[in-house]
Design a protein around this motif. Structure first.
Motif, PDB file in Angstrom:
ATOM      1  N   PHE A   1      -5.153   5.619   0.182  1.00 21.13           N
ATOM      2  CA  PHE A   1      -3.417   4.884  -0.348  1.00 21.13           C
ATOM      3  C   PHE A   1      -3.680   4.416  -1.914  1.00 21.13           C
ATOM      4  O   PHE A   1      -5.102   4.000  -1.525  1.00 21.13           O
ATOM      5  CB  PHE A   1      -3.180   4.077   1.152  1.00 21.13           C
ATOM      6  CG  PHE A   1      -3.141   2.981   1.449  1.00 21.13           C
ATOM      7  CD1 PHE A   1      -4.255   2.289   0.668  1.00 21.13           C
ATOM      8  CD2 PHE A   1      -4.131   3.494   2.436  1.00 21.13           C
ATOM      9  CE1 PHE A   1      -4.683   0.537   1.555  1.00 21.13           C
ATOM     10  CE2 PHE A   1      -5.505   2.222   3.311  1.00 21.13           C
ATOM     11  CZ  PHE A   1      -5.613   0.972   2.341  1.00 21.13           C
ATOM     12  N   GLU A   2      -2.728   3.857  -2.624  1.00 20.22           N
ATOM     13  CA  GLU A   2      -3.289   2.922  -3.607  1.00 20.22           C
ATOM     14  C   GLU A   2      -2.768   1.509  -3.349  1.00 20.22           C
ATOM     15  O   GLU A   2      -1.748   1.683  -2.428  1.00 20.22           O
ATOM     16  CB  GLU A   2      -2.831   3.535  -5.082  1.00 20.22           C
ATOM     17  CG  GLU A   2      -3.725   4.962  -4.875  1.00 20.22           C
ATOM     18  CD  GLU A   2      -4.594   4.809  -5.510  1.00 20.22           C
ATOM     19  OE1 GLU A   2      -5.236   3.638  -6.052  1.00 20.22           O
ATOM     20  OE2 GLU A   2      -5.570   5.116  -5.275  1.00 20.22           O
TER      21      GLU A   2
ATOM     22  N   MET B   1       0.692  -1.308  -0.183  1.00 17.89           N
ATOM     23  CA  MET B   1       0.329  -0.365  -0.014  1.00 17.89           C
ATOM     24  C   MET B   1       0.640   1.304   0.158  1.00 17.89           C
ATOM     25  O   MET B   1       2.127   1.670   0.909  1.00 17.89           O
ATOM     26  CB  MET B   1      -0.319  -0.060   1.712  1.00 17.89           C
ATOM     27  CG  MET B   1      -1.987  -0.911   1.342  1.00 17.89           C
ATOM     28  SD  MET B   1      -2.376  -1.085   2.985  1.00 17.89           S
ATOM     29  CE  MET B   1      -1.010  -1.922   4.104  1.00 17.89           C
ATOM     30  N   VAL B   2       0.746   2.192  -1.113  1.00 16.64           N
ATOM     31  CA  VAL B   2       1.370   3.157  -1.111  1.00 16.64           C
ATOM     32  C   VAL B   2       0.624   4.256  -0.869  1.00 16.64           C
ATOM     33  O   VAL B   2      -0.473   4.703  -1.634  1.00 16.64           O
ATOM     34  CB  VAL B   2       1.913   3.215  -2.395  1.00 16.64           C
ATOM     35  CG1 VAL B   2       3.156   5.165  -1.936  1.00 16.64           C
ATOM     36  CG2 VAL B   2       3.304   2.287  -1.410  1.00 16.64           C
ATOM     37  N   GLY B   3       0.504   5.858  -0.560  1.00 12.66           N
ATOM     38  CA  GLY B   3      -0.056   6.784  -0.255  1.00 12.66           C
ATOM     39  C   GLY B   3       0.793   7.968  -0.059  1.00 12.66           C
ATOM     40  O   GLY B   3       1.856   7.675   0.094  1.00 12.66           O
ATOM     41  N   PRO B   4       0.348   9.088  -0.043  1.00 12.39           N
ATOM     42  CA  PRO B   4       0.932  10.651   0.089  1.00 12.39           C
ATOM     43  C   PRO B   4       1.460  10.396   1.555  1.00 12.39           C
ATOM     44  O   PRO B   4       2.865  10.731   1.830  1.00 12.39           O
ATOM     45  CB  PRO B   4       0.168  11.835   0.234  1.00 12.39           C
ATOM     46  CG  PRO B   4      -1.162  11.352  -0.696  1.00 12.39           C
ATOM     47  CD  PRO B   4      -1.313   9.625  -0.382  1.00 12.39           C
ATOM     48  N   GLN B   5       0.675  10.178   2.495  1.00  8.69           N
ATOM     49  CA  GLN B   5       1.402   9.787   3.693  1.00  8.69           C
ATOM     50  C   GLN B   5       1.666   8.726   4.653  1.00  8.69           C
ATOM     51  O   GLN B   5       2.099   8.856   5.718  1.00  8.69           O
ATOM     52  CB  GLN B   5      -0.299  10.532   5.158  1.00  8.69           C
ATOM     53  CG  GLN B   5      -0.607  11.561   4.116  1.00  8.69           C
ATOM     54  CD  GLN B   5      -2.465  11.068   4.494  1.00  8.69           C
ATOM     55  OE1 GLN B   5      -2.357  10.491   3.567  1.00  8.69           O
ATOM     56  NE2 GLN B   5      -3.363  11.707   4.644  1.00  8.69           N
TER      57      GLN B   5
ATOM     58  N   MET C   1       4.691  -1.612  -5.777  1.00  5.99           N
ATOM     59  CA  MET C   1       4.516  -0.844  -6.451  1.00  5.99           C
ATOM     60  C   MET C   1       3.812  -0.304  -6.881  1.00  5.99           C
ATOM     61  O   MET C   1       2.684  -1.028  -7.332  1.00  5.99           O
ATOM     62  CB  MET C   1       5.860  -1.301  -7.378  1.00  5.99           C
ATOM     63  CG  MET C   1       6.751  -1.700  -6.909  1.00  5.99           C
ATOM     64  SD  MET C   1       8.625  -2.432  -8.545  1.00  5.99           S
ATOM     65  CE  MET C   1       6.838  -3.645  -8.657  1.00  5.99           C
ATOM     66  N   VAL C   2       3.773   1.102  -6.219  1.00  2.81           N
ATOM     67  CA  VAL C   2       2.522   2.037  -7.017  1.00  2.81           C
ATOM     68  C   VAL C   2       2.769   3.523  -7.587  1.00  2.81           C
ATOM     69  O   VAL C   2       3.702   4.174  -7.304  1.00  2.81           O
ATOM     70  CB  VAL C   2       0.924   2.248  -6.106  1.00  2.81           C
ATOM     71  CG1 VAL C   2       0.284   3.050  -5.820  1.00  2.81           C
ATOM     72  CG2 VAL C   2       1.138   0.757  -5.456  1.00  2.81           C
TER      73      VAL C   2
ATOM     74  N   ARG D   1       5.355   5.869   7.981  1.00  6.49           N
ATOM     75  CA  ARG D   1       4.961   6.697   7.633  1.00  6.49           C
ATOM     76  C   ARG D   1       5.958   7.388   6.106  1.00  6.49           C
ATOM     77  O   ARG D   1       6.820   6.733   5.734  1.00  6.49           O
ATOM     78  CB  ARG D   1       5.801   8.072   8.470  1.00  6.49           C
ATOM     79  CG  ARG D   1       4.754   8.237   9.597  1.00  6.49           C
ATOM     80  CD  ARG D   1       3.148   9.181   9.758  1.00  6.49           C
ATOM     81  NE  ARG D   1       2.546   8.445  10.768  1.00  6.49           N
ATOM     82  CZ  ARG D   1       0.967   8.706  10.497  1.00  6.49           C
ATOM     83  NH1 ARG D   1       0.854   9.597  10.224  1.00  6.49           N
ATOM     84  NH2 ARG D   1       0.833   9.096  12.167  1.00  6.49           N
ATOM     85  N   ALA D   2       4.905   7.790   4.734  1.00  2.89           N
ATOM     86  CA  ALA D   2       5.692   8.324   3.878  1.00  2.89           C
ATOM     87  C   ALA D   2       6.815   9.125   3.969  1.00  2.89           C
ATOM     88  O   ALA D   2       6.520   9.749   4.799  1.00  2.89           O
ATOM     89  CB  ALA D   2       4.921   8.012   2.216  1.00  2.89           C
ATOM     90  N   VAL D   3       7.674   8.923   3.377  1.00  2.00           N
ATOM     91  CA  VAL D   3       9.019   9.885   2.935  1.00  2.00           C
ATOM     92  C   VAL D   3       8.650  10.879   1.907  1.00  2.00           C
ATOM     93  O   VAL D   3       8.142  10.629   1.367  1.00  2.00           O
ATOM     94  CB  VAL D   3      10.302   9.579   2.795  1.00  2.00           C
ATOM     95  CG1 VAL D   3      10.998   8.688   4.022  1.00  2.00           C
ATOM     96  CG2 VAL D   3      10.262   8.480   1.085  1.00  2.00           C
TER      97      VAL D   3
END
Lengths: 163, 163
Positions: free
Chosen positions: A118-119, A55-59, B55-56, A161-163
């Motif tokens: 997140f995506e 899962m990947v999102g801005p935050q 990966m997204v 937390r996303a970097v």
């Protein structure tokens, strides 16, 4: 520090638990009994078939996994289709991939409403007797066991937390 | 259709192969011999320890995995540290997580230069004798075997176009 981690986890974990309950209730009319969640690093999810997804999102970024013992995975298939496979075949693996997608999709919607977007990456299914799953993250990592008369399951969730 | 899939894959796969070569060459002074890549759906990556990562990006989403036979994973550790573990311990699993991160990070940089941006999720390490890894994706899926005198390895890459 520990408290912040636990708070973050309650907020992030409940959407996954709700989604798991909905997905298994709707697809298979089956309920798992939740055990005690652990934050310990030496706990490991264990099972015979697992679905994992990134899962990947801005935050934030993270990963989710759900592991089933063979007999429980076959029992879910049984409840869904009326016929019980006698071992982990390709269809059971497909079903575990689908459950992984649906649970993460449900959590994504609920977390999105709270402002955490997140995506999802594409899911991966792991199959092999009694394998272990270990999420690698700087951030907090939660593992929760579930029981059913047919066998055990584990979910594991971690978020950085996303970097 | 098939041709488009294959083209896309050469473009997407080479950055992972380059990164794998760099990472193992730099960390362990070790070279794997690449076998024949396959696009078939019935091929499966197989190993005793695997690293997987999601990966997204805006144009694509996908997943990457790298699986090692036990003896090869231990040999990489040997070449890195000078001492060879006799089985898959926590340090070997850490190293596989790190290799997964570094290979995907290298591919991310090279693909970013070509205009394909993505963010990486957190890696997951799977451990268990002779497990299989299967990526679930609507898009093309590539599996490539590698050999070394110490054992086999597999990488598997899949990408969907992002919705």
């Amino acid at each position: 520090m520990e408290a912040r981690f636990l708070d973050m986890n309650a907020e992030f974990v409940n959407p996954f638990l709700n989604a798991l309950k909905n997905v298994l209730g709707t697809m298979a009319n089956l309920e798992l009994k939740a055990g005690k969640a652990a934050m310990k690093k030496d706990e490991m999810a264990r099972g015979d078939v697992s679905g994992v997804i990134g899962m990947v999102g801005p935050q934030l970024k993270g990963s989710f996994s759900i592991s089933f013992e063979e007999n429980l995975a076959c029992e879910i298939m049984h409840k869904m289709l009326g016929e019980k496979p006698d071992k982990l075949d390709a269809e059971v693996c497909d079903m575990v991939g689908e459950i992984t997608n649906m649970v993460t999709g449900g959590a994504k919607r609920e977390l999105g409403e709270k402002g955490y977007d997140f995506e999802m990456a594409t899911p991966i299914v792991v199959s092999g007797k009694n394998h272990t799953i270990s999420h690698r993250s700087e951030g907090p990592k939660l593992i929760m066991p579930f029981t059913h008369i047919a066998g055990k399951a584990y979910i594991e969730i971690c978020f950085d937390r996303a970097v």
